[in-house]
Structures are given as C-alpha cells and as structure tokens.
Design an enzyme around this catalytic site. Structure first.
Site, mmCIF file in Angstrom:
data_model
loop_
_atom_site.group_PDB
_atom_site.id
_atom_site.type_symbol
_atom_site.label_atom_id
_atom_site.label_comp_id
_atom_site.label_asym_id
_atom_site.label_seq_id
_atom_site.Cartn_x
_atom_site.Cartn_y
_atom_site.Cartn_z
ATOM 1 N N ASN A 7 0.855 -1.183 0.000
ATOM 2 C CA ASN A 7 0.000 0.000 0.000
ATOM 3 C C ASN A 7 0.894 1.237 0.000
ATOM 4 O OD1 ASN A 7 0.536 0.807 2.913
ATOM 5 N ND2 ASN A 7 -0.282 -1.247 3.211
ATOM 6 N N ASP A 37 -3.584 -6.797 5.102
ATOM 7 C CA ASP A 37 -4.582 -7.717 5.649
ATOM 8 C C ASP A 37 -4.455 -9.116 5.049
ATOM 9 O OD1 ASP A 37 -5.740 -5.779 7.268
ATOM 10 O OD2 ASP A 37 -7.121 -5.117 5.714
ATOM 11 N N LYS A 79 9.912 -16.548 -10.414
ATOM 12 C CA LYS A 79 9.119 -15.455 -10.938
ATOM 13 C C LYS A 79 7.943 -15.997 -11.753
ATOM 14 C CE LYS A 79 9.372 -11.401 -13.959
ATOM 15 N NZ LYS A 79 10.241 -10.608 -14.869
ATOM 16 N N PHE A 121 -4.934 2.662 14.742
ATOM 17 C CA PHE A 121 -5.226 3.594 13.655
ATOM 18 C C PHE A 121 -6.177 2.917 12.686
ATOM 19 C CE2 PHE A 121 -1.977 6.094 15.413
ATOM 20 C CZ PHE A 121 -1.911 7.313 14.757
ATOM 21 N N LYS A 150 -13.966 -1.311 15.223
ATOM 22 C CA LYS A 150 -12.604 -1.853 15.324
ATOM 23 C C LYS A 150 -12.059 -1.691 16.738
ATOM 24 C CE LYS A 150 -10.890 -1.387 10.582
ATOM 25 N NZ LYS A 150 -9.899 -0.730 9.688
ATOM 26 N N LYS A 193 -11.161 -5.063 18.849
ATOM 27 C CA LYS A 193 -9.741 -5.330 19.083
ATOM 28 C C LYS A 193 -9.295 -4.961 20.500
ATOM 29 C CE LYS A 193 -8.737 -4.599 14.188
ATOM 30 N NZ LYS A 193 -7.797 -4.081 13.180
#
Length: 405
Positions: free
Chosen positions: A214, A283, A293, A329, A343, A347
């Site tokens: 990301n 995730d 490859k 976060f 969340k 958590k």
C-alpha cells in the site's frame, strides 16, 4: 509545527574543533525552523569557521572573544545578556578543552562565562579524537557536567578528521535539532515509560519480485514516535519498508512482512506501557509463495489466492496487561466513525485514530492529516494539521486522560 517549537531563542556556542565546519548548516537549519539564533565563537572556534558566514546565515552579528570585556562591546555584558535571553544553549562542537573549562567553572572565554550565567537548558555535543573522548579526564568532566544538569549528547561513530575510526563525530544537523527539541519539549509525562510504535507498509511477496502493499510512507507513525520521545519515553520503532531520514533516539526494528511485524511486536509487547499501531499492515498475503518469478507466458490472466494475515492489533488486545494502553489507527474510505468504533471495541483498544483516506490532504503520502480520536468512553476529538501537529495533539489528549486515572 507545535506552538512550543515556534520562535525559540537559541544560543549556539562553537568551539575550536574541525567539525565546526558543519556549523553553518546548523545555523541554517535553526533559522529555517523559525528559531532566533545568536552564535558565539570561542577564540579557537574563529580559526575553524568564518564569522562572516555565520553572521550572514543568522541575519545578525556573531559574538567573538574580542567582544568579551572589550571597550567596544564589553559594556553590553554579552555573557549575561545572552545568558538571560536564551531559551536553550547548544554547544556544537564541544572540544575536550571546553568540556574541561566547563567542568572547572572557568570563565575566561565569553562562551564559558555565558554557560556559567545562564539558567536555560544546555545541550553539549562533544566532538574529538576517539582517544581524547575515551580519556578518563574527559569522561570525568562529562560526568561532572551531567551532575549539574547539563545534557551531554552521545557522539557518533565513524571516520574522524584525524584519520582514526571510532566514536567522536559530531552528529548530523537533524540529530542536533531533535536533541534540542527534546530538551525544549514542555511535557515529560512519558518519562520512564516504554512506548512501541509501528509505522509504514508491509510487503507480502507473491514471488521473488512481486508483492502486495500500500502507499503508506510511515510519516504518521514516525510523528507519533518522535512526539513520544520528546516527552521522555523510551521508544521502540518497528517499521516496514519505508525511508526515514533520522531515527536517532529510537530502538529500531526493521521488518518486511506482516508476519515479521507480528512476531516482533508480540515479542516486545509485555514490557510496553503504550503501543501505537500506526503501521498500514497488509490484511492479506498469498496463500502460497512461488520461489520462481511468475511468468506471463501466454496467459491472459493470473489468479492469486489470498489468505488473511493475523490481526496484530487484535492479538495485542487479547493479551493486554493491566496498565497498558493500546492505540490503534483506522484508515477508512467510508463510514469512518462507525468502522473505527467497531474496530476499537473488537480489538480491545483504548483509543483509535481514524482518518478518511479519500479526503484531500489526509492519509497516505501526505505531510498533513485530519483525524478523529475515539476513546473507550465514547468521546471523539477532531484534529487536523501537519502530521507532527496531529501527533502532538493526539498524545496531549491521551496523556491528559491517562493522567487523571
């Protein structure tokens, strides 16, 4: 930039060491940070750096030994007026000779008299030959100064101007400024506390050359870590593949994958008082890794099976010990508060910092952020600004609440 960093008055003392050639860059960086700088050269310091250069960069005259007790400038009593004016005094570089003078309380030099007179915090950056640094007399002088409340910064290790390899280098400009900011930070509520911060992305490899990731740069996590360090915390910084210009003061753990981050964080979690999960952890990962490859060949499409990575924040929530604070976060694209609140509860977090990654100037890759800080009691605070400003305000809010418990 936090309010307490703005318009600070800095006296920069420069002594007669070869690393004085770096001091124009220190002055430039201080001025760029909005500081008002008064440079003071020792008589030997004048031999290593041009007063004209320093004066040009500071935008004002430079104080020299000839100004001390002189007919022309002595009436200004510079060792007293500068001592009273300063918010902080930095001595960089500081030679063995100046360390000795300071430890003995000698006042022959303008700079040393100023140091005797000031009530401002003093940060000293010793820089010299490794053998001189290791000499018992130098070590004794530094201990004497520490006992009087003077902050002695640790020299860096590397190639020295004299040709030696070892400890004794003047730290980089970035390190010098961060040590100064830490000294000036008005809050020390994290002194004696262990803080772990995760930052940056993770890479989940599909084959030797491709991975899922990301756009996280780790800037928000870094800001949270640095702000905790300013407040006196012992900071462990666990980061994924991201570049950071200055990690001084942190215990740094570099990882690549979510699995590596999980192992590292869980192994350290028990001893932590605060854990800040600011990393953008992947995730999912490939169900199987190809050691070769993956070739395009004649395939029009390639299918990759994904499996979930362990939820690190949830694992921390399951094992959270009494007195430990967990801060998560949540980067969301929709239903920000609902998703973040869910969340936090699922958590077992104490706080969650939620931001809308679709909003302008917020989220991945930016220097600014706009967040909502949710706490277990149902309160929500909104903060925006640079990521440094946001980190400052998040810590202020959390510590304000924890201080009342």
């Amino acid at each position: 930039m936090p309010d307490w960093k703005q318009k600070r008055k800095v006296v920069l003392g420069i002594t007669g060491g070869i690393s004085a050639y770096k001091t124009p860059e220190i002055v430039r960086a201080l001025v760029k940070s909005g500081c008002d700088v008064e440079a003071v050269l020792t008589s030997d310091g004048e031999k290593f750096v041009s007063p004209m250069v320093l004066s040009t960069l500071a935008g004002k005259r430079v104080w020299r030994q000839s100004d001390f007790l002189s007919d022309d400038a002595g009436w200004k009593i510079p060792h007293i007026t500068l001592a009273d004016w300063a918010d902080v005094v930095i001595v960089a570089p500081c030679t063995a000779e100046t360390l000795s003078n300071m430890a003995r309380g000698a006042g022959k030099e303008l700079l040393c008299s100023l140091l005797l007179a000031t009530g401002a915090p003093v940060v000293v950056f010793p820089a010299m030959n490794v053998n001189m640094l290791n000499h018992p007399a130098t070590a004794r002088n530094m201990e004497i100064l520490k006992e009087t409340g003077i902050i002695i910064a640790d020299p860096e290790t590397g190639s020295l101007a004299c040709g030696y390899e070892g400890k004794g280098r003047l730290p980089s400009v970035e390190v010098i400024l961060e040590e100064m900011w830490k000294t000036l930070c008005p809050s020390k509520k994290l002194e004696g506390k262990n803080v772990l911060v995760t930052a940056g992305p993770t890479w989940e490899f599909l084959d030797p050359v491709r991975f899922l990731s990301n756009p996280s740069t780790g800037k928000m996590g870094y800001a949270m870590a640095r702000s905790a360090w300013y407040r006196g915390a012992s900071v462990t910084f666990v980061h994924g593949p991201a570049a950071f210009s200055n990690l001084s003061g942190f215990d740094v753990k570099s990882v690549v994958s979510a699995e590596e981050m999980k192992r590292t964080v869980l192994a350290l979690s028990e001893e932590m008082d605060y854990i800040v999960k600011a990393a953008a952890v992947g995730d999912f990962r490939a169900a199987s890794f190809s050691d070769r490859k993956i070739k395009r060949a004649n395939a029009d499409a390639v299918t990759v099976d994904l499996v979930q990575n362990t939820d690190i924040a949830a694992s921390l929530g399951e094992r959270k010990r009494q007195g430990q604070t967990l801060i998560g976060f949540a980067a969301e694209s929709h239903d920000l508060l609902a998703n973040a609140s869910e969340k936090m509860k699922r958590k077992n977090l104490d706080y969650i910092v939620a931001n809308d990654i679709t909003a302008s100037g917020s989220g991945f890759g930016t220097d600014t952020n706009s967040v909502r800080l949710l706490s277990r009691d149902g309160s929500a605070d909104e903060f925006s600004g640079t990521k440094e400003d946001v980190a400052e305000r998040v810590w202020n809010r959390i510590l304000e609440e924890d201080w009342l418990l």
